[in-house]
Design a protein around this motif. Structure first.
Motif, PDB file in Angstrom:
ATOM      1  N   ARG A 198       0.846  -1.193   0.000  1.00 39.19           N
ATOM      2  CA  ARG A 198       0.000   0.000   0.000  1.00 39.19           C
ATOM      3  C   ARG A 198       0.885   1.248   0.000  1.00 39.19           C
ATOM      4  O   ARG A 198       0.807   2.102   0.865  1.00 39.19           O
ATOM      5  CB  ARG A 198      -0.956   0.003   1.201  1.00 39.19           C
ATOM      6  CG  ARG A 198      -1.903  -1.179   1.218  1.00 39.19           C
ATOM      7  CD  ARG A 198      -2.958  -1.059   2.286  1.00 39.19           C
ATOM      8  NE  ARG A 198      -3.906   0.013   1.986  1.00 39.19           N
ATOM      9  CZ  ARG A 198      -4.932   0.334   2.775  1.00 39.19           C
ATOM     10  NH1 ARG A 198      -5.147  -0.348   3.890  1.00 39.19           N
ATOM     11  NH2 ARG A 198      -5.748   1.308   2.446  1.00 39.19           N
ATOM     12  N   LYS A 199       1.721   1.332  -0.998  1.00 38.77           N
ATOM     13  CA  LYS A 199       2.706   2.401  -1.095  1.00 38.77           C
ATOM     14  C   LYS A 199       2.145   3.603  -1.866  1.00 38.77           C
ATOM     15  O   LYS A 199       1.121   3.493  -2.562  1.00 38.77           O
ATOM     16  CB  LYS A 199       3.952   1.886  -1.800  1.00 38.77           C
ATOM     17  CG  LYS A 199       3.720   1.413  -3.225  1.00 38.77           C
ATOM     18  CD  LYS A 199       4.981   0.783  -3.790  1.00 38.77           C
ATOM     19  CE  LYS A 199       4.738   0.247  -5.208  1.00 38.77           C
ATOM     20  NZ  LYS A 199       5.944  -0.413  -5.755  1.00 38.77           N
ATOM     21  N   PRO A 200       2.791   4.746  -1.778  1.00 40.16           N
ATOM     22  CA  PRO A 200       2.379   5.900  -2.580  1.00 40.16           C
ATOM     23  C   PRO A 200       2.369   5.546  -4.065  1.00 40.16           C
ATOM     24  O   PRO A 200       3.274   4.878  -4.558  1.00 40.16           O
ATOM     25  CB  PRO A 200       3.465   6.940  -2.261  1.00 40.16           C
ATOM     26  CG  PRO A 200       3.948   6.568  -0.881  1.00 40.16           C
ATOM     27  CD  PRO A 200       3.909   5.059  -0.875  1.00 40.16           C
ATOM     28  N   ASN A 201       1.348   6.022  -4.784  1.00 37.43           N
ATOM     29  CA  ASN A 201       1.192   5.642  -6.189  1.00 37.43           C
ATOM     30  C   ASN A 201       0.772   6.808  -7.071  1.00 37.43           C
ATOM     31  O   ASN A 201      -0.016   6.658  -8.011  1.00 37.43           O
ATOM     32  CB  ASN A 201       0.181   4.502  -6.305  1.00 37.43           C
ATOM     33  CG  ASN A 201      -1.164   4.821  -5.652  1.00 37.43           C
ATOM     34  OD1 ASN A 201      -1.366   5.913  -5.117  1.00 37.43           O
ATOM     35  ND2 ASN A 201      -2.087   3.878  -5.683  1.00 37.43           N
ATOM     36  N   TRP A 202       1.307   7.978  -6.782  1.00 39.28           N
ATOM     37  CA  TRP A 202       0.946   9.168  -7.540  1.00 39.28           C
ATOM     38  C   TRP A 202       1.399   9.110  -8.992  1.00 39.28           C
ATOM     39  O   TRP A 202       0.854   9.809  -9.845  1.00 39.28           O
ATOM     40  CB  TRP A 202       1.503  10.408  -6.842  1.00 39.28           C
ATOM     41  CG  TRP A 202       0.664  10.768  -5.669  1.00 39.28           C
ATOM     42  CD1 TRP A 202       0.816  10.326  -4.382  1.00 39.28           C
ATOM     43  CD2 TRP A 202      -0.491  11.599  -5.670  1.00 39.28           C
ATOM     44  NE1 TRP A 202      -0.188  10.841  -3.586  1.00 39.28           N
ATOM     45  CE2 TRP A 202      -0.983  11.619  -4.345  1.00 39.28           C
ATOM     46  CE3 TRP A 202      -1.144  12.333  -6.651  1.00 39.28           C
ATOM     47  CZ2 TRP A 202      -2.117  12.349  -3.995  1.00 39.28           C
ATOM     48  CZ3 TRP A 202      -2.266  13.065  -6.304  1.00 39.28           C
ATOM     49  CH2 TRP A 202      -2.744  13.062  -4.987  1.00 39.28           C
ATOM     50  N   ASP A 203       2.377   8.291  -9.285  1.00 35.67           N
ATOM     51  CA  ASP A 203       2.821   8.130 -10.667  1.00 35.67           C
ATOM     52  C   ASP A 203       1.697   7.549 -11.529  1.00 35.67           C
ATOM     53  O   ASP A 203       1.564   7.891 -12.705  1.00 35.67           O
ATOM     54  CB  ASP A 203       4.062   7.239 -10.731  1.00 35.67           C
ATOM     55  CG  ASP A 203       3.908   5.933  -9.950  1.00 35.67           C
ATOM     56  OD1 ASP A 203       3.056   5.857  -9.045  1.00 35.67           O
ATOM     57  OD2 ASP A 203       4.662   4.988 -10.246  1.00 35.67           O
ATOM     58  N   ILE A 204       0.870   6.694 -10.930  1.00 33.89           N
ATOM     59  CA  ILE A 204      -0.253   6.113 -11.666  1.00 33.89           C
ATOM     60  C   ILE A 204      -1.292   7.178 -12.000  1.00 33.89           C
ATOM     61  O   ILE A 204      -1.788   7.255 -13.131  1.00 33.89           O
ATOM     62  CB  ILE A 204      -0.907   4.974 -10.856  1.00 33.89           C
ATOM     63  CG1 ILE A 204       0.071   3.808 -10.695  1.00 33.89           C
ATOM     64  CG2 ILE A 204      -2.206   4.508 -11.510  1.00 33.89           C
ATOM     65  CD1 ILE A 204      -0.439   2.688  -9.809  1.00 33.89           C
ATOM     66  N   LEU A 205      -1.628   8.024 -11.022  1.00 29.42           N
ATOM     67  CA  LEU A 205      -2.648   9.045 -11.258  1.00 29.42           C
ATOM     68  C   LEU A 205      -2.263   9.957 -12.409  1.00 29.42           C
ATOM     69  O   LEU A 205      -3.086  10.293 -13.262  1.00 29.42           O
ATOM     70  CB  LEU A 205      -2.871   9.885  -9.993  1.00 29.42           C
ATOM     71  CG  LEU A 205      -4.008  10.909 -10.134  1.00 29.42           C
ATOM     72  CD1 LEU A 205      -5.353  10.221 -10.017  1.00 29.42           C
ATOM     73  CD2 LEU A 205      -3.887  12.020  -9.107  1.00 29.42           C
ATOM     74  N   GLN A 206      -1.007  10.352 -12.443  1.00 27.45           N
ATOM     75  CA  GLN A 206      -0.575  11.315 -13.458  1.00 27.45           C
ATOM     76  C   GLN A 206      -0.544  10.710 -14.866  1.00 27.45           C
ATOM     77  O   GLN A 206      -0.517  11.433 -15.855  1.00 27.45           O
ATOM     78  CB  GLN A 206       0.779  11.888 -13.059  1.00 27.45           C
ATOM     79  CG  GLN A 206       0.646  12.742 -11.784  1.00 27.45           C
ATOM     80  CD  GLN A 206       1.971  13.186 -11.208  1.00 27.45           C
ATOM     81  OE1 GLN A 206       2.520  14.201 -11.599  1.00 27.45           O
ATOM     82  NE2 GLN A 206       2.497  12.415 -10.280  1.00 27.45           N
ATOM     83  N   LYS A 207      -0.581   9.389 -14.927  1.00 23.92           N
ATOM     84  CA  LYS A 207      -0.693   8.714 -16.225  1.00 23.92           C
ATOM     85  C   LYS A 207      -2.148   8.544 -16.643  1.00 23.92           C
ATOM     86  O   LYS A 207      -2.460   8.467 -17.831  1.00 23.92           O
ATOM     87  CB  LYS A 207      -0.023   7.342 -16.158  1.00 23.92           C
ATOM     88  CG  LYS A 207       1.490   7.371 -15.985  1.00 23.92           C
ATOM     89  CD  LYS A 207       2.035   5.954 -15.858  1.00 23.92           C
ATOM     90  CE  LYS A 207       3.542   5.964 -15.627  1.00 23.92           C
ATOM     91  NZ  LYS A 207       4.068   4.574 -15.429  1.00 23.92           N
ATOM     92  N   LYS A 208      -3.045   8.470 -15.666  1.00 25.10           N
ATOM     93  CA  LYS A 208      -4.439   8.138 -15.937  1.00 25.10           C
ATOM     94  C   LYS A 208      -5.375   9.338 -16.010  1.00 25.10           C
ATOM     95  O   LYS A 208      -6.435   9.257 -16.638  1.00 25.10           O
ATOM     96  CB  LYS A 208      -4.960   7.199 -14.839  1.00 25.10           C
ATOM     97  CG  LYS A 208      -4.203   5.876 -14.707  1.00 25.10           C
ATOM     98  CD  LYS A 208      -4.593   4.897 -15.778  1.00 25.10           C
ATOM     99  CE  LYS A 208      -3.972   3.526 -15.516  1.00 25.10           C
ATOM    100  NZ  LYS A 208      -4.384   2.535 -16.539  1.00 25.10           N
ATOM    101  N   VAL A 209      -4.992  10.452 -15.365  1.00 20.23           N
ATOM    102  CA  VAL A 209      -5.915  11.581 -15.219  1.00 20.23           C
ATOM    103  C   VAL A 209      -5.286  12.853 -15.776  1.00 20.23           C
ATOM    104  O   VAL A 209      -4.108  13.117 -15.561  1.00 20.23           O
ATOM    105  CB  VAL A 209      -6.288  11.779 -13.734  1.00 20.23           C
ATOM    106  CG1 VAL A 209      -7.206  12.975 -13.557  1.00 20.23           C
ATOM    107  CG2 VAL A 209      -6.961  10.520 -13.184  1.00 20.23           C
ATOM    108  N   LYS A 210      -6.092  13.637 -16.465  1.00 19.91           N
ATOM    109  CA  LYS A 210      -5.612  14.867 -17.082  1.00 19.91           C
ATOM    110  C   LYS A 210      -5.181  15.888 -16.024  1.00 19.91           C
ATOM    111  O   LYS A 210      -5.796  15.973 -14.952  1.00 19.91           O
ATOM    112  CB  LYS A 210      -6.706  15.472 -17.960  1.00 19.91           C
ATOM    113  CG  LYS A 210      -7.066  14.625 -19.172  1.00 19.91           C
ATOM    114  CD  LYS A 210      -8.167  15.281 -19.980  1.00 19.91           C
ATOM    115  CE  LYS A 210      -8.526  14.439 -21.205  1.00 19.91           C
ATOM    116  NZ  LYS A 210      -9.621  15.059 -22.001  1.00 19.91           N
ATOM    117  N   PRO A 211      -4.154  16.677 -16.332  1.00 20.47           N
ATOM    118  CA  PRO A 211      -3.652  17.672 -15.370  1.00 20.47           C
ATOM    119  C   PRO A 211      -4.719  18.637 -14.879  1.00 20.47           C
ATOM    120  O   PRO A 211      -4.709  19.025 -13.702  1.00 20.47           O
ATOM    121  CB  PRO A 211      -2.565  18.408 -16.170  1.00 20.47           C
ATOM    122  CG  PRO A 211      -2.111  17.427 -17.184  1.00 20.47           C
ATOM    123  CD  PRO A 211      -3.326  16.643 -17.562  1.00 20.47           C
TER     124      PRO A 211
END
Length: 226
Positions: A198-211
């Motif tokens: 259950r680690k930080p996963n902000w790299d995934i969000l920035q690939k999936k969601v528009k800025p």
């Protein structure tokens, strides 16, 4: 300013970080993923706490162990408040809001929906003039009907999504897409508890969601500031 709204980085306080060293690694991972601002949200269970004041003291003690070593300095101490019978009547419950804002993060029970749960949300909103943020709304799909989920979405609360929703099952992805496409009150969080499963996963969000959608989330603190 990329903002983490839901995480458990404070050491030895709940089921999140189990040491100052792990806390430091979690924040380092967030920084490497672009996070600039963090809301620490350790669990608050009214039936387990002596008082809000006692909880706040424990929370501060945990933060003091790590605050001088963290690579991200913009960290605010909040709470993930479990919705229980009478939580809206608990003394000083408003002190669990995110400092400098009217926002309080509430977590629904993982069980069949009952009317009183939403009544507690409305009572907290009305009694304390707070803006409720509902934690990881996509996680209740297993327990609530489509109509009950719609009640949550229409509650005028800020809808918090864990980043996992964008890489989860079909229903979670569909709900996440529905929320970001139809609601202007939303917030993202990793709900990170450790540096493994259950680690930080902000790299995934920035690939999936528009800025521009992420920017809506980032602006919630200012939108509901005091």
């Amino acid at each position: 300013m990329l903002t983490e709204y839901h995480c458990h980085i404070l050491p030895n306080l709940d089921d999140g970080s189990d040491s100052p060293e792990m806390s430091l690694k979690m924040v380092e991972m967030m920084q490497a993923q672009g996070v600039q601002r963090i809301i620490a949200t350790p669990h608050f269970y009214a039936h387990k706490e002596k008082s809000v004041a006692d909880y706040l003291a424990k929370r501060q003690k945990a933060f003091d162990k790590i605050k001088d070593r963290l690579p991200i300095q913009d960290i605010r101490l909040g709470a993930e408040v479990a919705i229980e019978h009478g939580i809206s009547e608990m003394k000083d419950i408003d002190q669990l809001r995110i400092p400098g804002t009217r926002i309080i993060l509430l977590e629904f029970p993982y069980r069949a929906f009952e009317k009183w749960m939403l009544e507690e949300v409305y009572n907290i909103t009305a009694e304390y003039n707070l803006k409720v943020m509902l934690a990881h709304v996509h996680r209740y799909l297993e327990y609530y009907s489509k109509e009950e989920i719609e009640l949550l979405l229409s509650s005028k609360s800020i809808l918090q999504l864990n980043i996992e929703a964008f890489s989860g099952g079909f229903k979670e992805k569909r709900l996440a897409k529905h929320i970001i496409g139809n609601y202007s009150r939303l917030a993202f969080g990793s709900d990170a508890h450790n540096i493994s499963n259950r680690k930080p996963n902000w790299d995934i969000l920035q690939k999936k969601v528009k800025p521009e959608i992420i920017a809506v989330s980032d602006g919630m603190l200012e939108r509901y500031s005091l």
